[in-house]
Design a protein around this motif. Structure first.
Motif, PDB file in Angstrom:
ATOM      1  N   LEU A  62      -7.050  12.635  33.590  1.00 33.37           N
ATOM      2  CA  LEU A  62      -6.902  13.335  32.307  1.00 33.37           C
ATOM      3  C   LEU A  62      -8.120  13.133  31.412  1.00 33.37           C
ATOM      4  O   LEU A  62      -8.356  13.914  30.490  1.00 33.37           O
ATOM      5  CB  LEU A  62      -5.678  12.800  31.560  1.00 33.37           C
ATOM      6  CG  LEU A  62      -4.316  12.982  32.203  1.00 33.37           C
ATOM      7  CD1 LEU A  62      -3.269  12.213  31.425  1.00 33.37           C
ATOM      8  CD2 LEU A  62      -3.958  14.460  32.228  1.00 33.37           C
ATOM      9  N   SER A  63      -8.871  12.060  31.676  1.00 32.99           N
ATOM     10  CA  SER A  63      -9.911  11.672  30.720  1.00 32.99           C
ATOM     11  C   SER A  63     -11.193  12.471  30.895  1.00 32.99           C
ATOM     12  O   SER A  63     -11.523  12.911  31.986  1.00 32.99           O
ATOM     13  CB  SER A  63     -10.228  10.188  30.883  1.00 32.99           C
ATOM     14  OG  SER A  63      -9.082   9.448  30.559  1.00 32.99           O
ATOM     15  N   ASP A  64     -11.885  12.626  29.783  1.00 28.35           N
ATOM     16  CA  ASP A  64     -13.140  13.362  29.807  1.00 28.35           C
ATOM     17  C   ASP A  64     -14.305  12.403  29.935  1.00 28.35           C
ATOM     18  O   ASP A  64     -15.398  12.781  30.329  1.00 28.35           O
ATOM     19  CB  ASP A  64     -13.254  14.192  28.533  1.00 28.35           C
ATOM     20  CG  ASP A  64     -12.046  15.078  28.399  1.00 28.35           C
ATOM     21  OD1 ASP A  64     -11.965  16.054  29.145  1.00 28.35           O
ATOM     22  OD2 ASP A  64     -11.147  14.755  27.593  1.00 28.35           O
ATOM     23  N   ARG A 104     -17.637  17.630  24.234  1.00 25.67           N
ATOM     24  CA  ARG A 104     -18.506  18.399  25.144  1.00 25.67           C
ATOM     25  C   ARG A 104     -18.102  18.144  26.585  1.00 25.67           C
ATOM     26  O   ARG A 104     -18.050  19.052  27.403  1.00 25.67           O
ATOM     27  CB  ARG A 104     -19.958  17.923  25.051  1.00 25.67           C
ATOM     28  CG  ARG A 104     -20.673  18.306  23.817  1.00 25.67           C
ATOM     29  CD  ARG A 104     -21.915  17.447  23.700  1.00 25.67           C
ATOM     30  NE  ARG A 104     -22.440  17.550  22.360  1.00 25.67           N
ATOM     31  CZ  ARG A 104     -23.503  18.266  22.056  1.00 25.67           C
ATOM     32  NH1 ARG A 104     -24.166  18.881  22.989  1.00 25.67           N
ATOM     33  NH2 ARG A 104     -23.904  18.358  20.812  1.00 25.67           N
ATOM     34  N   MET A 105     -17.820  16.859  26.864  1.00 27.74           N
ATOM     35  CA  MET A 105     -17.423  16.518  28.231  1.00 27.74           C
ATOM     36  C   MET A 105     -16.128  17.234  28.588  1.00 27.74           C
ATOM     37  O   MET A 105     -15.909  17.620  29.730  1.00 27.74           O
ATOM     38  CB  MET A 105     -17.226  15.000  28.372  1.00 27.74           C
ATOM     39  CG  MET A 105     -18.444  14.179  28.113  1.00 27.74           C
ATOM     40  SD  MET A 105     -19.738  14.526  29.306  1.00 27.74           S
ATOM     41  CE  MET A 105     -19.065  13.726  30.740  1.00 27.74           C
ATOM     42  N   ARG A 106     -15.258  17.391  27.574  1.00 30.08           N
ATOM     43  CA  ARG A 106     -14.002  18.099  27.809  1.00 30.08           C
ATOM     44  C   ARG A 106     -14.264  19.509  28.337  1.00 30.08           C
ATOM     45  O   ARG A 106     -13.605  20.003  29.234  1.00 30.08           O
ATOM     46  CB  ARG A 106     -13.200  18.130  26.509  1.00 30.08           C
ATOM     47  CG  ARG A 106     -12.080  19.151  26.427  1.00 30.08           C
ATOM     48  CD  ARG A 106     -11.054  19.040  27.513  1.00 30.08           C
ATOM     49  NE  ARG A 106     -10.421  17.747  27.581  1.00 30.08           N
ATOM     50  CZ  ARG A 106      -9.259  17.437  27.028  1.00 30.08           C
ATOM     51  NH1 ARG A 106      -8.600  18.350  26.366  1.00 30.08           N
ATOM     52  NH2 ARG A 106      -8.754  16.235  27.162  1.00 30.08           N
ATOM     53  N   LEU A 107     -15.284  20.145  27.755  1.00 30.38           N
ATOM     54  CA  LEU A 107     -15.609  21.497  28.196  1.00 30.38           C
ATOM     55  C   LEU A 107     -16.026  21.513  29.665  1.00 30.38           C
ATOM     56  O   LEU A 107     -15.568  22.344  30.447  1.00 30.38           O
ATOM     57  CB  LEU A 107     -16.760  22.052  27.361  1.00 30.38           C
ATOM     58  CG  LEU A 107     -16.407  22.858  26.142  1.00 30.38           C
ATOM     59  CD1 LEU A 107     -17.671  23.453  25.557  1.00 30.38           C
ATOM     60  CD2 LEU A 107     -15.436  23.982  26.484  1.00 30.38           C
ATOM     61  N   MET A 159     -13.054  20.852  31.732  1.00 30.48           N
ATOM     62  CA  MET A 159     -12.199  22.032  31.781  1.00 30.48           C
ATOM     63  C   MET A 159     -12.779  23.052  32.775  1.00 30.48           C
ATOM     64  O   MET A 159     -12.060  23.602  33.610  1.00 30.48           O
ATOM     65  CB  MET A 159     -12.190  22.627  30.384  1.00 30.48           C
ATOM     66  CG  MET A 159     -11.029  23.451  30.087  1.00 30.48           C
ATOM     67  SD  MET A 159     -11.019  23.661  28.296  1.00 30.48           S
ATOM     68  CE  MET A 159      -9.732  24.844  28.200  1.00 30.48           C
ATOM     69  N   LEU A 160     -14.100  23.273  32.645  1.00 33.01           N
ATOM     70  CA  LEU A 160     -14.728  24.243  33.549  1.00 33.01           C
ATOM     71  C   LEU A 160     -14.646  23.778  34.999  1.00 33.01           C
ATOM     72  O   LEU A 160     -14.395  24.573  35.904  1.00 33.01           O
ATOM     73  CB  LEU A 160     -16.194  24.464  33.157  1.00 33.01           C
ATOM     74  CG  LEU A 160     -16.403  25.368  31.956  1.00 33.01           C
ATOM     75  CD1 LEU A 160     -17.879  25.576  31.691  1.00 33.01           C
ATOM     76  CD2 LEU A 160     -15.741  26.726  32.183  1.00 33.01           C
ATOM     77  N   GLN A 161     -14.851  22.473  35.194  1.00 34.69           N
ATOM     78  CA  GLN A 161     -14.760  21.950  36.567  1.00 34.69           C
ATOM     79  C   GLN A 161     -13.364  22.176  37.137  1.00 34.69           C
ATOM     80  O   GLN A 161     -13.205  22.558  38.294  1.00 34.69           O
ATOM     81  CB  GLN A 161     -15.046  20.443  36.586  1.00 34.69           C
ATOM     82  CG  GLN A 161     -16.519  20.111  36.528  1.00 34.69           C
ATOM     83  CD  GLN A 161     -16.765  18.628  36.273  1.00 34.69           C
ATOM     84  OE1 GLN A 161     -15.844  17.866  36.014  1.00 34.69           O
ATOM     85  NE2 GLN A 161     -18.014  18.232  36.331  1.00 34.69           N
ATOM     86  N   GLU A 162     -12.355  21.935  36.290  1.00 34.46           N
ATOM     87  CA  GLU A 162     -10.975  22.124  36.752  1.00 34.46           C
ATOM     88  C   GLU A 162     -10.703  23.589  37.058  1.00 34.46           C
ATOM     89  O   GLU A 162     -10.136  23.927  38.086  1.00 34.46           O
ATOM     90  CB  GLU A 162      -9.981  21.650  35.680  1.00 34.46           C
ATOM     91  CG  GLU A 162      -9.874  20.152  35.553  1.00 34.46           C
ATOM     92  CD  GLU A 162      -9.287  19.501  36.788  1.00 34.46           C
ATOM     93  OE1 GLU A 162      -8.106  19.726  37.059  1.00 34.46           O
ATOM     94  OE2 GLU A 162     -10.023  18.793  37.500  1.00 34.46           O
ATOM     95  N   PHE A 166     -19.402  31.122  31.068  1.00 41.06           N
ATOM     96  CA  PHE A 166     -18.945  29.895  30.393  1.00 41.06           C
ATOM     97  C   PHE A 166     -19.914  28.749  30.673  1.00 41.06           C
ATOM     98  O   PHE A 166     -20.284  28.004  29.769  1.00 41.06           O
ATOM     99  CB  PHE A 166     -17.542  29.496  30.868  1.00 41.06           C
ATOM    100  CG  PHE A 166     -16.452  30.391  30.346  1.00 41.06           C
ATOM    101  CD1 PHE A 166     -16.456  30.805  29.019  1.00 41.06           C
ATOM    102  CD2 PHE A 166     -15.413  30.807  31.175  1.00 41.06           C
ATOM    103  CE1 PHE A 166     -15.444  31.625  28.529  1.00 41.06           C
ATOM    104  CE2 PHE A 166     -14.403  31.627  30.695  1.00 41.06           C
ATOM    105  CZ  PHE A 166     -14.424  32.045  29.374  1.00 41.06           C
ATOM    106  N   TYR A 167     -20.320  28.646  31.935  1.00 39.90           N
ATOM    107  CA  TYR A 167     -21.257  27.569  32.285  1.00 39.90           C
ATOM    108  C   TYR A 167     -22.562  27.713  31.492  1.00 39.90           C
ATOM    109  O   TYR A 167     -23.109  26.744  30.983  1.00 39.90           O
ATOM    110  CB  TYR A 167     -21.572  27.578  33.783  1.00 39.90           C
ATOM    111  CG  TYR A 167     -20.606  26.762  34.625  1.00 39.90           C
ATOM    112  CD1 TYR A 167     -20.404  25.418  34.369  1.00 39.90           C
ATOM    113  CD2 TYR A 167     -19.913  27.326  35.677  1.00 39.90           C
ATOM    114  CE1 TYR A 167     -19.519  24.664  35.144  1.00 39.90           C
ATOM    115  CE2 TYR A 167     -19.027  26.582  36.455  1.00 39.90           C
ATOM    116  CZ  TYR A 167     -18.843  25.255  36.182  1.00 39.90           C
ATOM    117  OH  TYR A 167     -17.972  24.510  36.945  1.00 39.90           O
TER     118      TYR A 167
END
Ligand SMILES: Nc1nc2c(ncn2[C@@H]2O[C@H](COP(=O)(O)OP(=O)(O)OP(=O)(O)O)[C@@H](O)[C@H]2O)c(=O)[nH]1
Ligand SMILES: [Mg+2]
Length: 456
Positions: free
Chosen positions: A167-169, A277-280, A283-286, A449-450
């Protein structure tokens, strides 16, 4: 606070909006759940702090927040997972129990429920007044300790760390010079859990309490040991960046030669603030991973459909031949056996005595053949076809890269379930159109998005 935050949030909302709009129906068709993908990412960005006991995790968190929230101490101090966040407008500040935390569907922690009651007694959410925690939440964890086994804790500690890491960014992994990466539990978490569930780019390595090294030589030795152990643990050839930090403790002088690392503490704090930022990226990786999994499933279903069409064609061919045979010869055979009907179709045709009545039995025979054939196909051929593919779904996969192979391993059970439960539906779906939609999403939307994320 990060100045790009409004842009980051806008882009995050864009992803949350565009993905369901473009692909919700396709997700649905193959049993993929968009909610499962997006819900854990809807709450605040998460920073997970793990490491050896007494490596200074809680001290660092207190310092970062500018208040004494967590207890600190030389012996193993924390035996709980503490989620630190602020309270929202309508909420009261204060602590929330583990049971409430895992039951709240708005929070991403429902997956922790499966670790049982024991964990819930060691899980708490503290809602405190803090500007730093408006956009992120921090999770302080019990220190890792070789002598404490899973039986002592009463729950699967590494499993919980793995779930939280997923779950963590940002995962901060903290060591201190006394135990520079030699703890087995840390080793296991790194080796088994993190690379699989959180990309290593999400992990920040910290060697803390460096002020306790006698001198530079001592520090270099500790750093070298940590690097060596990390390379052994992560299997990486390159050495990841390791932040060298120490806490400023009143009354404790830091050797002058160590003061050059003072700024690394601030850099680490900035890294934590960059969690949105890491969340983004996260999210994109997921999203990236899931849409690629989805394309593999669609391709598999397309192949299943193609195989079914071949099987169906073969069946129709045999049915036509058998149908023609029974149409022409059925009543003749009846006549040979029982003398009835007196003017079989073929004889009537050959003698020119064809009447509408001569067609009655051939039509009956034809209908009977079609009905019996269809029943055979439904009850025997099709279940056999389903069984053959569900027991060996690998022949439906065309895997071009190692990444594809990993994805396929993850989705294999899903493919089997789809074949077993929904094969009748899947063979009529327009997979090619779905695949084109997903490919377009990957090529156009995901790419854009990337590009945007890179600009932040
Ligand atoms: N000299 C020195 N002491 C530190 C530093 N950071 C923390 N400490 C001390 O180390 C002890 C352990 O710190 P904690 O913050 O409780 O460590 P922790 O990692 O949270 O420990 P657990 O919760 O037991 O896993 C405390 O007495 C701190 O004052 C540091 O950078 N230098
Ligand atoms: Mg602690």
């Amino acid at each position: 606070m990060d100045s790009a935050l409004p842009d980051i949030n806008r882009l995050k909302e864009d992803i949350e909006r565009v993905l369901p709009r473009k692909l919700a129906r396709v997700f649905d068709c193959y049993g993929f759940d968009l909610e499962v993908l997006l819900t854990p990412l809807k709450w605040k960005p998460l920073v997970l702090v793990i490491g050896n006991y007494s490596s200074g995790k809680s001290t660092f968190i207190n310092e970062f927040l500018g208040q004494e929230v967590q207890r600190t101490g030389q012996a193993p101090t924390d035996d709980s997972f503490t989620i630190l966040t602020t309270h929202e407008n309508e909420e009261n500040p204060g602590d929330i129990t583990g049971t409430t935390v895992v039951s709240d569907e708005k929070l991403p922690f429902t997956g922790l429920r499966r670790f049982g009651e024991k964990l819930l007694c060691h899980l708490v959410m503290k809602r405190i007044e803090s500007d730093k925690l408006r956009e992120i939440a921090i999770i302080d964890t019990p220190g890792m300790l070789d002598s404490v086994t899973e039986q002592d804790r009463g729950y699967d500690f590494l499993g919980v760390i793995g779930e939280l890491a997923k779950l963590s960014d940002l995962v901060v992994l903290m060591f201190d010079p006394h135990k520079a990466g030699t703890i087995k539990e840390t080793y296991k978490v790194l080796r088994m859990t993190l690379p699989a569930s959180a990309g290593e780019d999400r992990v920040v390595f910290v060697l803390n309490r460096i002020d306790e090294c006698e001198n530079l030589e001592d520090l270099v030795r500790a750093y070298g040991t940590l690097c060596w152990n990390l390379s052994q643990m992560t299997g990486r050839k390159d050495i990841p960046r390791i932040f060298l930090t120490y806490a400023t403790i009143p009354g404790r002088d830091v050797p002058r030669e160590f003061q050059v690392w003072e700024k690394e503490r601030d850099e680490l704090k900035r890294a934590i603030l960059s969690a949105p930022r890491m969340r983004l990226f996260h999210m994109l990786q997921e999203v990236d991973r899931v849409v690629r999994e989805l394309s593999l499933v669609i391709m598999a279903m397309e192949r299943l459909k193609a195989a079914f069409m071949v099987r169906l064609k073969d069946f129709l061919k045999s049915l036509s031949i058998t149908g023609a045979f029974t149409f022409l010869l059925g009543d003749l055979l009846m006549n040979l056996v029982s003398g009835y009907p007196s003017h079989p179709f073929l004889i009537a045709l050959a003698t020119g005595n064809l009447t509408p009545n001569s067609l009655l039995w051939p039509v009956v025979w034809l209908l009977f053949t079609v009905a019996a054939g269809s029943l055979y196909f439904q009850k025997i051929t099709f279940p056999g076809f389903v069984k053959a593919y569900s027991s060996d779904p690998d022949r439906l996969a065309e895997l071009e890269s190692a990444y594809d192979r990993d994805l396929w391993e993850r989705i294999r059970p899903k493919v089997i379930e789809l074949i077993e439960k929904k094969a009748r539906h899947e063979i009529w779906v327009r997979h090619k159109a779905h695949l084109a939609k997903v490919k377009k999403f990957i090529k156009k939307d995901l790419q854009s998005f990337y590009e945007k994320v890179k600009r932040f």
